[in-house]
Design an enzyme around this catalytic site. Structure first.
Site, PDB file in Angstrom:
ATOM      1  CB  VAL A 192      17.230  59.188 -34.848  1.00  9.15           C
ATOM      2  CG1 VAL A 192      18.135  59.985 -35.747  1.00  9.15           C
ATOM      3  CG2 VAL A 192      17.521  57.709 -34.892  1.00  9.15           C
ATOM      4  CE  LYS A 193      16.838  54.026 -33.340  1.00  7.09           C
ATOM      5  NZ  LYS A 193      17.728  52.897 -33.191  1.00  7.09           N
ATOM      6  CB  THR A 194      11.888  57.688 -27.738  1.00  9.96           C
ATOM      7  OG1 THR A 194      11.130  57.261 -28.873  1.00  9.96           O
ATOM      8  CG2 THR A 194      10.975  58.425 -26.783  1.00  9.96           C
TER       9      THR A 194
END
Ligand SMILES: *Cc1c(COP(=O)(O)O)cnc(C)c1O
Length: 385
Positions: A192-194
């Site tokens: 879910v992170k960048t």
């Protein structure tokens, strides 16, 4: 994008798949050249002197605590509005957590809430302060640095949300992870992170000595003394196996090449959200972004006056889900978790409570179409009706 919109999602292209396949066919699945390459490229991307790759963001936090040699008898300050791992890493090394409150509009630890927390540290040694750049917005780092210096504490930035974020203070501009005001910064590459490596993390620092300790503790605490026989290693202190394999560093390298594209896309979608959600004010407002922060938002979090709407958050989330829109809560105050409540008793952190009572994270990820923002805003308007 048609179909269900999760609140966050990875972007994996064919060239990412090819990079991983190439690593799988190479001589090194782990401890090979792609680790170095990823670390160097990442350090360059965030403007850090040193970057140390590791198994995940939680391991990165743990390594940061180990590098500082924080331990029993020490206390560390972390905000209550964060993921569990920010506080848990303090307990991993035997130190105690002092929870700081947050600004109810931004969710960030502030100079004032940190001062309050430090007043609760009594005469215990404050080993570290862990500001969390929640959603990608940057905490007031120069003020936090001053307070940290006042008590002789190190600063570990939890930058898991802030890859690509910038900041501009009177004393200068910086990027998340360049350690201009912090000693260490920590990143996560969860999907879910960048940017993602499946699981993965990174610690950055400008301090060569800290970088060396991070590397030693990442791999069992093993050191090869200079000039010793080739098989010789020594261990002064037990470390961990927190390495990030070459296969995943290959994915990280491939993803990193797209960082500016991801960041631009997130910024553009966030601007569209600003316009699309404006008609829902004041019942729905975007979380406040401090003036000095130039975020590459990881989370698009709104604050909703559920009392005024006459609906619970669970009802609104269910109505969104019916309309194909995922949402999430970032976060339940960590000090209220059973483990911490049992350990430290109930705490009165009104900013954290006010934030938690209103926050809701809406979908934001690079593969979203511009029309998806409109779709989310309409779904939210209907869900609140
Ligand atoms: C994701 C995250 C972590 C932990 O990272 P993992 O890679 O999931 O271990 C820590 N802190 C914050 C603020 C995070 O969002």
């Amino acid at each position: 994008m048609t179909g269900f919109l999760p609140y966050g999602r990875q972007t994996i292209d064919d060239d990412d798949v090819a990079a991983v396949a190439e690593a799988l066919r190479s001589d090194f699945l782990t401890t090979g050249p792609r680790v170095d390459a990823f670390e160097h490229a990442f350090a360059e991307a965030v403007g850090a002197a040193h970057a140390v790759a590791c198994a995940n963001g939680t391991a990165a936090l743990h390594l940061a605590m180990l590098a500082l040699e924080a331990g029993e008898g020490d206390v560390c300050v972390a905000p209550s509005i964060t993921f569990l791992a920010t506080a848990n890493c303090i307990r991993y090394v035997g130190a105690e957590v002092v929870f700081a409150d947050v600004d109810p509009e931004s969710g960030l630890m502030t100079e004032a809430t940190l001062k309050d927390a430090l007043a609760h540290c009594d005469d215990r040694k404050v080993a570290a302060i862990l500001p969390v750049h929640l959603r990608g917005d940057i905490c007031e780092l120069p003020a936090i640095r001053r307070l940290a210096d006042g008590v002789g504490a190190a600063v570990i930035e939890d930058a898991c949300h802030a890859l690509g974020s910038g900041m501009r203070f009177a004393s200068g501009a910086a990027r998340a992870g360049d350690s201009r005001w912090g000693d260490l910064a920590v990143f996560s590459f969860h999907p879910v992170k960048t940017l993602t490596t499946g699981e993965g993390g990174m610690v950055t620092t400008r301090d060569a000595r800290l970088a060396e300790r991070l590397r030693t503790m990442r791999s069992h605490g093993m050191v090869r003394p200079a000039g010793a026989d080739p098989w010789v290693y020594e261990m002064a202190e037990p470390g961990f196996n927190y390495r990030l394999p070459d296969v995943l560093c290959a994915l990280g390298l491939s993803q990193l090449a797209k960082l500016s594209r991801f960041v631009e896309r997130r910024r553009m979608l966030a601007r569209l959200y600003q316009a699309a959600l404006a008609p829902l004010a004041p019942t729905v407002r975007l979380a406040e972004s401090p003036a000095w922060s130039d975020p590459a938002l990881h989370l698009l979090t709104v604050l909703i006056d559920f009392d005024a709407v006459g609906k619970t958050r669970a009802q609104v989330m269910a109505a969104l889900r019916e309309r194909g829109v995922g949402s999430q809560v970032h976060y339940i105050p960590v000090h209220a978790q059973p483990y911490y409540r049992t350990r430290y008793g109930p705490l009165d952190l009104p900013g954290a409570a006010a934030w938690y009572g209103r926050c809701l994270t809406l979908p934001l990820f690079p593969a979203m179409a511009e029309a998806d923002v409109e779709r989310v805003a309409e779904a939210l308007a209907e869900a609140l009706q």
